[in-house]
Structures are given as C-alpha cells and as structure tokens.
Design a protein around this motif. Sequence first.
Motif, PDB file in Angstrom:
ATOM      1  N   UNK A  30      15.314 -41.366 -89.514  1.00 40.74           N
ATOM      2  CA  UNK A  30      14.321 -41.051 -90.541  1.00 40.74           C
ATOM      3  C   UNK A  30      14.319 -42.112 -91.633  1.00 40.74           C
ATOM      4  N   UNK A  31      15.508 -42.601 -92.014  1.00 41.78           N
ATOM      5  CA  UNK A  31      15.591 -43.651 -93.030  1.00 41.78           C
ATOM      6  C   UNK A  31      15.002 -44.960 -92.511  1.00 41.78           C
ATOM      7  N   UNK A  32      15.262 -45.269 -91.235  1.00 44.17           N
ATOM      8  CA  UNK A  32      14.661 -46.471 -90.635  1.00 44.17           C
ATOM      9  C   UNK A  32      13.141 -46.360 -90.669  1.00 44.17           C
ATOM     10  N   UNK A  33      12.640 -45.179 -90.302  1.00 45.64           N
ATOM     11  CA  UNK A  33      11.185 -44.961 -90.322  1.00 45.64           C
ATOM     12  C   UNK A  33      10.630 -45.178 -91.734  1.00 45.64           C
ATOM     13  N   UNK A  34      11.336 -44.653 -92.727  1.00 46.03           N
ATOM     14  CA  UNK A  34      10.894 -44.793 -94.111  1.00 46.03           C
ATOM     15  C   UNK A  34      10.799 -46.271 -94.514  1.00 46.03           C
ATOM     16  N   UNK A  35      11.810 -47.029 -94.141  1.00 48.36           N
ATOM     17  CA  UNK A  35      11.839 -48.455 -94.478  1.00 48.36           C
ATOM     18  C   UNK A  35      10.737 -49.215 -93.737  1.00 48.36           C
ATOM     19  N   UNK A  36      10.637 -48.978 -92.434  1.00 50.62           N
ATOM     20  CA  UNK A  36       9.671 -49.718 -91.610  1.00 50.62           C
ATOM     21  C   UNK A  36       8.236 -49.353 -91.983  1.00 50.62           C
ATOM     22  N   UNK A  37       7.968 -48.080 -92.226  1.00 56.19           N
ATOM     23  CA  UNK A  37       6.600 -47.679 -92.568  1.00 56.19           C
ATOM     24  C   UNK A  37       6.193 -48.223 -93.933  1.00 56.19           C
ATOM     25  N   UNK A  38       7.141 -48.318 -94.850  1.00 57.64           N
ATOM     26  CA  UNK A  38       6.827 -48.919 -96.154  1.00 57.64           C
ATOM     27  C   UNK A  38       6.559 -50.412 -96.013  1.00 57.64           C
ATOM     28  N   UNK A  72      19.063 -50.345 -87.169  1.00 53.84           N
ATOM     29  CA  UNK A  72      20.020 -49.354 -87.638  1.00 53.84           C
ATOM     30  C   UNK A  72      21.359 -49.541 -86.961  1.00 53.84           C
ATOM     31  N   UNK A  73      22.432 -49.096 -87.631  1.00 46.87           N
ATOM     32  CA  UNK A  73      23.772 -49.205 -87.059  1.00 46.87           C
ATOM     33  C   UNK A  73      24.602 -47.996 -87.463  1.00 46.87           C
ATOM     34  N   UNK A  74      25.358 -47.486 -86.511  1.00 48.11           N
ATOM     35  CA  UNK A  74      26.342 -46.450 -86.807  1.00 48.11           C
ATOM     36  C   UNK A  74      27.720 -47.073 -86.673  1.00 48.11           C
TER      37      UNK A  74
END
Length: 223
Positions: free
Chosen positions: A174-182, A90-92
């Motif tokens: 949360x978006x990182x989690x969504x991507x990684x868990x998928x 992830x990056x901000x």
Amino acid sequence: MSNLYGEFNQKIDYVFKVVLIGDSAVGKSQLLARYARNEFSLDSKATIGVEFQTRTLVIDHKTVKAQIWDTAGQERYRAVTSAYYRGAVGAMLVYDMTKRQSFDHVAKWLDELRSHADKNIVIMLVGNKSDLSTLRTVPIEDAKDFAQSESLFFMETSALEATNVESAFLTILTEIYRVVSKKTLTANDDMDSGGKSALLKGTKIVVPGKEGSSEGKKATCCS
C-alpha cells in the motif's frame, strides 16, 4: 475454466517488485510461502540462488501484481546482488527475533540495500518467529528504535502461525502504491500546462528512508 481464463486476461495496473533480504534461516522463504500460497513447511530447505512468487491484489480500486523475490542469505550466494535489487520498489528486511545475531546484521543488510536499490524504495523491518516468544533475544523496543532511527516500517510476524504476514505485505504494498501513484500524478502534472497544474506543482513525495521525514517515521507497528 472460464475463471482461470478471466484471471489471465485480468488488467494489471501496476507490477511491484519486492525483495526479501536478511540472514539465512530467518524465515524469508516461509514468509513468502505463507503470503503467496498460504503454506508453511516444517522441513524447509535453504534457498539456493533466487526464486520468486506473485500475488495479485486490489489497492484503491487498482489491480496490483506483487512480484516477491527471495534469495539465499548465505554469503556465498551474494553475487546475485545487483540483479536481485534491480527494479525493486520495496524490501522486507527480515531477522529472527530468537537469534540476536540476525538482528545485529540488519544494519549491514540495510547498507547493502541502500547502495544497490532505488533511493525511494519502501523498506519494512520484519521480526519473524514471534510464535517463539519464550526464546526471544531481540526486545521489541530495540527493533522499534532501529526502525524509527532509519525511517523503516516495522512489524513482528509468525510465518508458522500466519500472524501479521498479510498485514506486513499489505502495509508495504500500500505504501509503494502511495509513492508510485503520487509520482505518476506529479509526472502527468509536469506535462500538463493547463490551469490545474499550478495547484499541484511541488507536491512532495515523502517516502521511508528520507532523513527528517515525519511520515517515514510513522514506521512502528505493534505485533
């Protein structure tokens, strides 16, 4: 003492590395301090080299350790680039909404990020210092348009007033989690030749940064 001991032995399900990038003095270190330690320093000095903080949180009943890296925005420290981006999920991308130049440089930072980081990295555009609204030089519409065109998440924050700082980090994690868990689900599925695998084959992972992604373009968020 028992609480501290328990924390050290806490089971960590995921470790996510998130990098902060953007021009010097846009408030990257202050955002990190506010999120990791709930602190803000009025006499903050420029970051030299790289430092990072961690914070552990629970997402979807899983324990996630966020490892957030902060580096100097000045050109003379750019030699850290490849090592800094390595392993980041992830990056901000931070700009100062009172300094138009810092927003104008966002495209350059994004190009550098995409040339060094994993193609599936989750990116959020962050307009910091929203407490200085009377000094605004970057209209929110400009930032929203840029974020939408590049499939980035977007939020305006104030590290000083702690506005949207929690929300911004929680959104990206949360978006990182969504991507990684998928990804994990798909990988396990590929290894499984049982009956259920056929139903799950071909699951698409839609992430910000992919052109034409309708999900990636739900990026904008109000301040």
